[in-house]
Design a protein around this motif. Structure first.
Motif, PDB file in Angstrom:
ATOM      1  N   THR A  28      35.124  35.783  46.610  1.00  0.00           N
ATOM      2  CA  THR A  28      34.941  35.290  47.967  1.00  0.00           C
ATOM      3  C   THR A  28      33.998  36.206  48.752  1.00  0.00           C
ATOM      4  O   THR A  28      34.018  37.427  48.585  1.00  0.00           O
ATOM      5  N   ALA A  29      33.208  35.610  49.609  1.00  0.00           N
ATOM      6  CA  ALA A  29      32.281  36.386  50.433  1.00  0.00           C
ATOM      7  C   ALA A  29      32.960  36.975  51.664  1.00  0.00           C
ATOM      8  O   ALA A  29      32.321  37.669  52.456  1.00  0.00           O
ATOM      9  N   LYS A  30      34.263  36.757  51.818  1.00  0.00           N
ATOM     10  CA  LYS A  30      34.938  37.089  53.074  1.00  0.00           C
ATOM     11  C   LYS A  30      35.481  38.513  53.153  1.00  0.00           C
ATOM     12  O   LYS A  30      35.896  38.947  54.218  1.00  0.00           O
ATOM     13  N   SER A  31      35.529  39.243  52.021  1.00  0.00           N
ATOM     14  CA  SER A  31      36.200  40.547  52.063  1.00  0.00           C
ATOM     15  C   SER A  31      35.562  41.540  51.110  1.00  0.00           C
ATOM     16  O   SER A  31      34.691  41.191  50.321  1.00  0.00           O
ATOM     17  N   GLU A  32      36.031  42.810  51.190  1.00  0.00           N
ATOM     18  CA  GLU A  32      35.518  43.861  50.310  1.00  0.00           C
ATOM     19  C   GLU A  32      36.631  44.604  49.572  1.00  0.00           C
ATOM     20  O   GLU A  32      36.489  44.901  48.394  1.00  0.00           O
ATOM     21  N   THR A  33      37.728  44.901  50.256  1.00  0.00           N
ATOM     22  CA  THR A  33      38.828  45.599  49.591  1.00  0.00           C
ATOM     23  C   THR A  33      39.314  44.807  48.384  1.00  0.00           C
ATOM     24  O   THR A  33      39.570  45.371  47.316  1.00  0.00           O
ATOM     25  N   SER A  34      39.415  43.490  48.537  1.00  0.00           N
ATOM     26  CA  SER A  34      39.896  42.655  47.428  1.00  0.00           C
ATOM     27  C   SER A  34      38.955  42.709  46.238  1.00  0.00           C
ATOM     28  O   SER A  34      39.394  42.683  45.082  1.00  0.00           O
ATOM     29  N   HIS A  35      37.636  42.802  46.492  1.00  0.00           N
ATOM     30  CA  HIS A  35      36.669  42.933  45.397  1.00  0.00           C
ATOM     31  C   HIS A  35      36.969  44.196  44.591  1.00  0.00           C
ATOM     32  O   HIS A  35      37.022  44.175  43.353  1.00  0.00           O
ATOM     33  N   CYS A  36      37.119  45.305  45.317  1.00  0.00           N
ATOM     34  CA  CYS A  36      37.371  46.589  44.647  1.00  0.00           C
ATOM     35  C   CYS A  36      38.702  46.582  43.919  1.00  0.00           C
ATOM     36  O   CYS A  36      38.806  47.078  42.788  1.00  0.00           O
ATOM     37  N   LEU A  37      39.707  46.013  44.550  1.00  0.00           N
ATOM     38  CA  LEU A  37      41.031  45.964  43.937  1.00  0.00           C
ATOM     39  C   LEU A  37      40.985  45.185  42.625  1.00  0.00           C
ATOM     40  O   LEU A  37      41.545  45.621  41.607  1.00  0.00           O
ATOM     41  N   LEU A  38      40.320  44.046  42.632  1.00  0.00           N
ATOM     42  CA  LEU A  38      40.218  43.254  41.404  1.00  0.00           C
ATOM     43  C   LEU A  38      39.459  44.013  40.321  1.00  0.00           C
ATOM     44  O   LEU A  38      39.877  44.027  39.151  1.00  0.00           O
ATOM     45  N   LYS A  39      38.356  44.652  40.677  1.00  0.00           N
ATOM     46  CA  LYS A  39      37.570  45.392  39.691  1.00  0.00           C
ATOM     47  C   LYS A  39      38.372  46.540  39.083  1.00  0.00           C
ATOM     48  O   LYS A  39      38.302  46.801  37.875  1.00  0.00           O
ATOM     49  N   ILE A  40      39.147  47.215  39.909  1.00  0.00           N
ATOM     50  CA  ILE A  40      39.992  48.305  39.410  1.00  0.00           C
ATOM     51  C   ILE A  40      41.027  47.761  38.422  1.00  0.00           C
ATOM     52  O   ILE A  40      41.199  48.290  37.315  1.00  0.00           O
ATOM     53  N   ILE A  41      41.716  46.702  38.815  1.00  0.00           N
ATOM     54  CA  ILE A  41      42.770  46.140  37.974  1.00  0.00           C
ATOM     55  C   ILE A  41      42.200  45.623  36.644  1.00  0.00           C
ATOM     56  O   ILE A  41      42.741  45.913  35.571  1.00  0.00           O
ATOM     57  N   LEU A  42      41.096  44.879  36.722  1.00  0.00           N
ATOM     58  CA  LEU A  42      40.550  44.300  35.489  1.00  0.00           C
ATOM     59  C   LEU A  42      40.001  45.366  34.547  1.00  0.00           C
ATOM     60  O   LEU A  42      40.190  45.295  33.332  1.00  0.00           O
ATOM     61  N   GLN A  43      39.334  46.380  35.099  1.00  0.00           N
ATOM     62  CA  GLN A  43      38.751  47.388  34.211  1.00  0.00           C
ATOM     63  C   GLN A  43      39.783  48.394  33.729  1.00  0.00           C
ATOM     64  O   GLN A  43      39.837  48.722  32.541  1.00  0.00           O
ATOM     65  N   GLN A  44      40.621  48.886  34.630  1.00  0.00           N
ATOM     66  CA  GLN A  44      41.559  49.955  34.277  1.00  0.00           C
ATOM     67  C   GLN A  44      42.797  49.436  33.546  1.00  0.00           C
ATOM     68  O   GLN A  44      43.309  50.101  32.654  1.00  0.00           O
ATOM     69  N   LYS A  45      43.294  48.266  33.939  1.00  0.00           N
ATOM     70  CA  LYS A  45      44.527  47.756  33.323  1.00  0.00           C
ATOM     71  C   LYS A  45      44.232  46.847  32.132  1.00  0.00           C
ATOM     72  O   LYS A  45      44.924  46.892  31.114  1.00  0.00           O
ATOM     73  N   TYR A  46      43.162  46.010  32.252  1.00  0.00           N
ATOM     74  CA  TYR A  46      42.895  45.022  31.214  1.00  0.00           C
ATOM     75  C   TYR A  46      41.624  45.311  30.421  1.00  0.00           C
ATOM     76  O   TYR A  46      41.269  44.543  29.530  1.00  0.00           O
ATOM     77  N   HIS A  47      40.928  46.399  30.766  1.00  0.00           N
ATOM     78  CA  HIS A  47      39.729  46.833  30.034  1.00  0.00           C
ATOM     79  C   HIS A  47      38.658  45.734  29.980  1.00  0.00           C
ATOM     80  O   HIS A  47      37.966  45.586  28.969  1.00  0.00           O
ATOM     81  N   ALA A  48      38.558  44.988  31.060  1.00  0.00           N
ATOM     82  CA  ALA A  48      37.584  43.901  31.155  1.00  0.00           C
ATOM     83  C   ALA A  48      36.379  44.352  31.980  1.00  0.00           C
ATOM     84  O   ALA A  48      36.507  45.146  32.911  1.00  0.00           O
ATOM     85  N   THR A  49      35.226  43.853  31.639  1.00  0.00           N
ATOM     86  CA  THR A  49      33.993  44.134  32.397  1.00  0.00           C
ATOM     87  C   THR A  49      33.287  42.817  32.694  1.00  0.00           C
ATOM     88  O   THR A  49      32.260  42.497  32.102  1.00  0.00           O
ATOM     89  N   PRO A  50      33.850  42.037  33.616  1.00  0.00           N
ATOM     90  CA  PRO A  50      33.287  40.710  33.906  1.00  0.00           C
ATOM     91  C   PRO A  50      31.931  40.794  34.609  1.00  0.00           C
ATOM     92  O   PRO A  50      31.511  41.853  35.098  1.00  0.00           O
ATOM     93  N   GLU A  51      31.292  39.663  34.694  1.00  0.00           N
ATOM     94  CA  GLU A  51      30.072  39.503  35.476  1.00  0.00           C
ATOM     95  C   GLU A  51      30.475  38.885  36.816  1.00  0.00           C
ATOM     96  O   GLU A  51      30.961  37.752  36.863  1.00  0.00           O
ATOM     97  N   TYR A  52      30.288  39.639  37.896  1.00  0.00           N
ATOM     98  CA  TYR A  52      30.759  39.194  39.208  1.00  0.00           C
ATOM     99  C   TYR A  52      29.628  38.578  40.026  1.00  0.00           C
ATOM    100  O   TYR A  52      28.490  39.054  40.010  1.00  0.00           O
ATOM    101  N   SER A  53      29.967  37.526  40.763  1.00  0.00           N
ATOM    102  CA  SER A  53      29.072  36.933  41.750  1.00  0.00           C
ATOM    103  C   SER A  53      29.853  36.764  43.042  1.00  0.00           C
ATOM    104  O   SER A  53      31.087  36.634  43.027  1.00  0.00           O
TER     105      SER A  53
END
Length: 276
Positions: A99-124
């Motif tokens: 979503t274009a509406k926020s920033e904390t949520s972007h960071c939170l998702l990236k932390i969870i996906l990379q650190q917990k699930y070892h994922a490196t998605p392509e974000y838009s």
């Protein structure tokens, strides 16, 4: 006395304050989604505002945290939601729309996906529709605020739903601070009495949420597509507003992970407004 320019993210997660602000005439209220107000406070166009918590980390040299108040949760938050076409553990290099509406949520998702699930998605980044949350060319999408809350209560078959508050709690065992109230340092230095009055208004409104629950919720039922029970559960059992020591611990760890993933330049010191 200087008339303060006060930003207000007009989401349901601060409905008690939205209700109280209807009676305010002694300062200017500027309403907007997190991304808009984040930008305004960073560029000195607001004196005080609630902002995404990551914004403080990026602009801490010019901001002070208002004590005792925040938007937080202990586990489930309901209004920060990853909707996916596949289980979260199967997201790897997939395309995810933020979503274009926020920033904390972007960071939170990236932390969870990379650190917990070892994922490196392509974000838009773009607009996410609650009624069609995952566009055709994406594997998942992130929604926040009232859009996410509506989606939380209107789930579609064959999609997977992940509350990021729950995911953060599973990963760290900690509570999470999504938004802070901050003040411009120069404004705080020149206008301490005005700033204290605004802080008192915020604290009073949030502390009286339970005692004025019915009138606060009923004030938006005609315009918001939620039931009384849904908003009662959200405001009285899910969202919290007290910036206590255990929530600060979660915030510090969030900043630590954000720095490790190069989402912020440094882990910030938490500089608070002095109470007079």
């Amino acid at each position: 006395m200087t008339r303060a320019r006060v930003g207000h993210i007009d989401f349901l997660n601060v409905l008690p304050l939205s209700y109280a602000y209807k009676q305010v005439t002694d300062f200017e209220i500027v309403r907007g989604v997190p991304a808009e107000l984040n930008n305004k406070i960073a560029h000195g166009e607001l004196d005080i505002s609630n902002v995404s918590s990551i914004v403080y980390a990026r602009h801490c040299d010019n901001l002070l945290i208002l004590p005792e108040v925040c938007v937080c949760s202990d586990g489930a938050v309901q209004s920060i939601l990853l909707v996916s076409k596949k289980p979260i553990e199967n997201l790897t290099s997939d395309k995810i729309l933020l979503t274009a509406k926020s920033e904390t949520s972007h960071c939170l998702l990236k932390i969870i996906l990379q650190q917990k699930y070892h994922a490196t998605p392509e974000y838009s980044i773009g607009n996410v529709l609650p009624t069609a949350p995952v566009p055709e060319n994406f594997s998942a999408a992130l929604l926040i605020g009232d859009d996410a809350l509506w989606t939380f209560h209107h789930r579609q078959k064959n999609l997977f739903y992940y509350d990021l508050g729950v995911e953060w709690k599973k990963f760290t065992g900690l509570k999470m601070v999504y938004a802070l109230w901050v003040a411009n340092k120069n404004f705080a230095k020149k206008n301490p009495k005005t700033l204290q009055e605004v802080l008192n208004k915020i604290k009073t409104a949030l502390s009286q949420a339970d005692s004025h629950k019915s009138e606060i919720i009923e004030s938006v039922l005609a315009e918001k597509n939620f039931t009384y029970a849904e908003l009662d559960n959200y405001l009285c059992k899910t969202i919290r507003w007290k910036l206590s020591a255990d929530y600060l611990e979660g915030l510090k760890i969030f900043y630590k992970y954000a720095h490790e993933l190069n989402l912020i330049d440094a882990v910030p010191e938490l500089n608070f407004l002095n109470i007079f």
